[in-house]
Design an enzyme around this catalytic site. Sequence first.
Site, short mmCIF file in Angstrom:
data_model
loop_
_atom_site.label_atom_id
_atom_site.label_comp_id
_atom_site.label_asym_id
_atom_site.label_seq_id
_atom_site.Cartn_x
_atom_site.Cartn_y
_atom_site.Cartn_z
N ASP A 33 0.83 -1.21 0.00
CA ASP A 33 0.00 0.00 0.00
C ASP A 33 0.87 1.25 0.00
OD1 ASP A 33 -1.80 2.17 1.02
OD2 ASP A 33 -3.23 0.53 1.20
N LYS A 34 0.44 2.23 -0.77
CA LYS A 34 1.20 3.50 -0.87
C LYS A 34 0.97 4.41 0.34
CE LYS A 34 1.41 7.42 -4.13
NZ LYS A 34 0.80 8.01 -5.33
N ILE A 60 1.58 1.06 -6.60
CA ILE A 60 1.35 0.00 -7.60
C ILE A 60 1.89 0.39 -8.98
CG2 ILE A 60 -0.58 -1.23 -6.49
CD1 ILE A 60 -2.46 0.37 -8.38
N ALA A 81 -6.75 1.58 -5.14
CA ALA A 81 -7.37 2.50 -6.11
C ALA A 81 -7.58 3.84 -5.44
CB ALA A 81 -8.73 1.94 -6.54
N THR A 123 -16.27 -2.47 -9.34
CA THR A 123 -17.40 -1.80 -8.70
C THR A 123 -18.65 -1.84 -9.58
OG1 THR A 123 -18.20 0.41 -8.11
CG2 THR A 123 -16.38 0.34 -9.64
N TYR A 148 -13.86 8.48 -11.98
CA TYR A 148 -13.58 7.28 -11.16
C TYR A 148 -14.14 6.03 -11.84
CZ TYR A 148 -14.51 3.63 -7.73
OH TYR A 148 -14.61 2.41 -7.10
N SER A 151 -12.40 5.07 -14.97
CA SER A 151 -11.08 4.47 -14.75
C SER A 151 -11.23 3.02 -14.29
CB SER A 151 -10.27 5.28 -13.72
OG SER A 151 -10.80 5.10 -12.41
N ARG A 271 -23.66 16.57 -6.97
CA ARG A 271 -22.42 16.08 -7.62
C ARG A 271 -22.62 16.14 -9.13
NH1 ARG A 271 -21.17 9.93 -6.08
NH2 ARG A 271 -20.02 10.86 -4.37
N PRO A 272 -21.68 16.72 -9.88
CA PRO A 272 -21.85 16.72 -11.35
C PRO A 272 -21.89 15.28 -11.89
CG PRO A 272 -20.04 18.18 -10.67
CD PRO A 272 -20.47 17.42 -9.45
P1 NAD Z 1 -9.97 3.24 0.07
O1 NAD Z 1 -9.86 4.55 -0.61
O2 NAD Z 1 -10.46 3.17 1.46
O3 NAD Z 1 -8.53 2.53 0.06
C1 NAD Z 1 -7.70 2.53 -1.06
C2 NAD Z 1 -6.32 2.05 -0.62
O4 NAD Z 1 -5.48 2.00 -1.77
C3 NAD Z 1 -5.66 2.99 0.38
O5 NAD Z 1 -5.08 2.24 1.43
C4 NAD Z 1 -4.57 3.68 -0.44
O6 NAD Z 1 -3.44 4.06 0.32
C5 NAD Z 1 -4.25 2.60 -1.47
N1 NAD Z 1 -3.69 3.18 -2.71
C6 NAD Z 1 -4.20 4.20 -3.44
N2 NAD Z 1 -3.39 4.44 -4.49
C7 NAD Z 1 -2.37 3.55 -4.41
C8 NAD Z 1 -1.22 3.30 -5.22
N3 NAD Z 1 -0.96 4.04 -6.32
N4 NAD Z 1 -0.40 2.29 -4.88
C9 NAD Z 1 -0.64 1.54 -3.77
N5 NAD Z 1 -1.69 1.75 -2.95
C10 NAD Z 1 -2.56 2.74 -3.28
O7 NAD Z 1 -10.84 2.34 -0.90
P2 NAD Z 1 -11.93 1.23 -0.57
O8 NAD Z 1 -13.22 1.89 -0.35
O9 NAD Z 1 -11.37 0.30 0.45
O10 NAD Z 1 -12.00 0.48 -1.98
C11 NAD Z 1 -11.12 -0.60 -2.27
C12 NAD Z 1 -11.41 -1.11 -3.68
O11 NAD Z 1 -12.77 -1.52 -3.75
C13 NAD Z 1 -11.21 -0.07 -4.77
O12 NAD Z 1 -10.65 -0.71 -5.88
C14 NAD Z 1 -12.62 0.42 -5.07
O13 NAD Z 1 -12.71 0.84 -6.41
C15 NAD Z 1 -13.40 -0.85 -4.84
N6 NAD Z 1 -14.81 -0.66 -4.44
C16 NAD Z 1 -15.12 0.10 -3.34
C17 NAD Z 1 -16.44 0.19 -2.92
C18 NAD Z 1 -16.85 1.01 -1.72
O14 NAD Z 1 -18.04 1.14 -1.47
N7 NAD Z 1 -15.92 1.54 -0.94
C19 NAD Z 1 -17.45 -0.48 -3.64
C20 NAD Z 1 -17.08 -1.23 -4.77
C21 NAD Z 1 -15.76 -1.33 -5.14
O1 DAU Z 2 -21.15 1.78 -5.86
C1 DAU Z 2 -19.85 1.44 -5.47
C2 DAU Z 2 -19.07 2.69 -5.20
O2 DAU Z 2 -19.57 3.22 -3.97
C3 DAU Z 2 -17.56 2.47 -5.11
O3 DAU Z 2 -17.08 2.04 -6.34
C4 DAU Z 2 -16.85 3.75 -4.67
O4 DAU Z 2 -15.48 3.49 -4.46
C5 DAU Z 2 -17.47 4.25 -3.38
O5 DAU Z 2 -16.89 5.48 -3.01
C6 DAU Z 2 -18.97 4.41 -3.54
O6 DAU Z 2 -19.28 5.47 -4.46
P1 DAU Z 2 -20.54 6.44 -4.24
O7 DAU Z 2 -20.33 7.67 -5.01
O8 DAU Z 2 -21.81 5.73 -4.46
O9 DAU Z 2 -20.38 6.67 -2.66
P2 DAU Z 2 -20.46 7.97 -1.76
O10 DAU Z 2 -20.39 7.49 -0.35
O11 DAU Z 2 -19.50 9.02 -2.18
O12 DAU Z 2 -21.92 8.49 -2.05
C7 DAU Z 2 -23.06 7.68 -1.83
C8 DAU Z 2 -24.30 8.47 -2.26
O13 DAU Z 2 -24.48 9.56 -1.34
C9 DAU Z 2 -24.16 9.10 -3.63
O14 DAU Z 2 -25.43 9.10 -4.25
C10 DAU Z 2 -23.74 10.53 -3.34
C11 DAU Z 2 -24.42 10.82 -2.02
N1 DAU Z 2 -23.70 11.76 -1.12
C12 DAU Z 2 -22.40 11.50 -0.84
C13 DAU Z 2 -21.68 12.32 0.01
C14 DAU Z 2 -20.23 12.05 0.31
C15 DAU Z 2 -24.37 12.81 -0.53
O15 DAU Z 2 -25.57 13.02 -0.76
N2 DAU Z 2 -23.69 13.64 0.32
C16 DAU Z 2 -22.36 13.44 0.60
O16 DAU Z 2 -21.79 14.26 1.37
#
Ligand code: NAD
Ligand code: DAU
Length: 350
Positions: A33-34, A60, A81, A123, A148, A151, A271-272
């Site tokens: 992890d970075k 990575i 990521a 995702t 996002y 990507s 959010r846009p």
């Molecule tokens: P997070 O942002 O909490 O953690 C990301 C981690 O990746 C961090 O520890 C960061 O330091 C590390 N990282 C970032 N850039 C890096 C690099 N260049 N090299 C090495 N390490 C690096 O993310 P998360 O919410 O735990 O999500 C993890 C994975 O799951 C991601 O691939 C995300 O797209 C996917 N995902 C997340 C959700 C969600 O709801 N959080 C849902 C579906 C999929």
């Molecule tokens: O669906 C999976 C994805 O879920 C993952 O791939 C992403 O890594 C993860 O961040 C998450 O993305 P979302 O954009 O859905 O999650 P977020 O928590 O940012 O927002 C959830 C919903 O709430 C979305 O419709 C935006 C809204 N929101 C979010 C924030 C941060 C608000 O209304 N107010 C806020 O302040």
Amino acid sequence: MKILVTGGAGFIGSNFIRYILALGRKYTVVNYDKLTYAGNLANLEQVSAHPNYGFVKGDICDASLLESAMRGCDAVVHFAAESHVDRSIYEPSPVIRTNITGTFTILEVARKLSIPRFVHISTDEVYGDISPNEFADERSPLQPSSPYSASKAGADLLVRSYVRTYDFPAVITRSSNNYGPYQFPEKFVPLMITNAMSNQVFPVYGDGKQQRDWLHVEDNCGGILAVLEKGKIGEVYNIGGLDLEENLTLARRILQLTGKPESLLTYVRDRPGHDRRYALNCEKIKDELGWKPLISLDDGLRQTIDWYENSGPWLAGVRCGEYLTYYEKYYLNREQSLHAIASAGPTTSE
Ligand code: NAD
Ligand code: DAU
């Protein structure tokens, strides 16, 4: 089985590492992890001295360091990521670099070392907006809406191309919105919980009627493990909580559970490109791998609120520094900052 976990200091990665180490001595983990703003070794305090756990600080995109960490591993689970949609809109460059170039780099290293198994964590956002009453299955088109999700879709397609072209042994998971302990409070659930705890407003984007499918992180860990152990090479598996909820309803539920007033709800500029609805069909992982979510949204929310309320030192360590700068810019001065993004040219690159 020795597993290289990328991004293991983040939210889902750290939960996954704790989850598999708790299963006994079957797995050895190298966490690569970075440690970006989202990476936090405090998430792994419970296992930092575990004999089957090791940590390498690295990017990575750094092929040679990655190669030395990956050598001798039986599998890679690739979480690393830039994961926040809002940040990808404000500054896309690090997102493209890590999520696309980083995934390309890791694929190349794993191919060179002939790693026997590779799980790519994707995702549900790659499917884009899902119409009312419809559910995305693994064959649905990829129609990402944000830098996002674009990507992540790009990374998925790279993984797919390696399977087809090089017989690369990869499987892909696409999960819905995770919530649970150790989530950085820039995301909806932990932001609302921690704002409730400090009597700050609940910033609801737009009309708050967007729907998300909420999945407890522990259920996602179970799904990822099932895919790691039994998933078919070249296949994609959706992992959803099957608990669809409008943001506004979820915000109200958090207010109720924390005993805070509705007056904290504040509608802010949207959010846009905001997707209205995500909804997954998860029949494939249920039928083929026997996985299903076990934690209801209500139980999961109670448990998560309880965790945040009892994690003061962890919270103090993340709700500081860069987080406060980010909060001030995109919440306290949201109108100004989003207006500047809409009218400005490209953002800075790394
Ligand atoms: P997070 O942002 O909490 O953690 C990301 C981690 O990746 C961090 O520890 C960061 O330091 C590390 N990282 C970032 N850039 C890096 C690099 N260049 N090299 C090495 N390490 C690096 O993310 P998360 O919410 O735990 O999500 C993890 C994975 O799951 C991601 O691939 C995300 O797209 C996917 N995902 C997340 C959700 C969600 O709801 N959080 C849902 C579906 C999929
Ligand atoms: O669906 C999976 C994805 O879920 C993952 O791939 C992403 O890594 C993860 O961040 C998450 O993305 P979302 O954009 O859905 O999650 P977020 O928590 O940012 O927002 C959830 C919903 O709430 C979305 O419709 C935006 C809204 N929101 C979010 C924030 C941060 C608000 O209304 N107010 C806020 O302040």
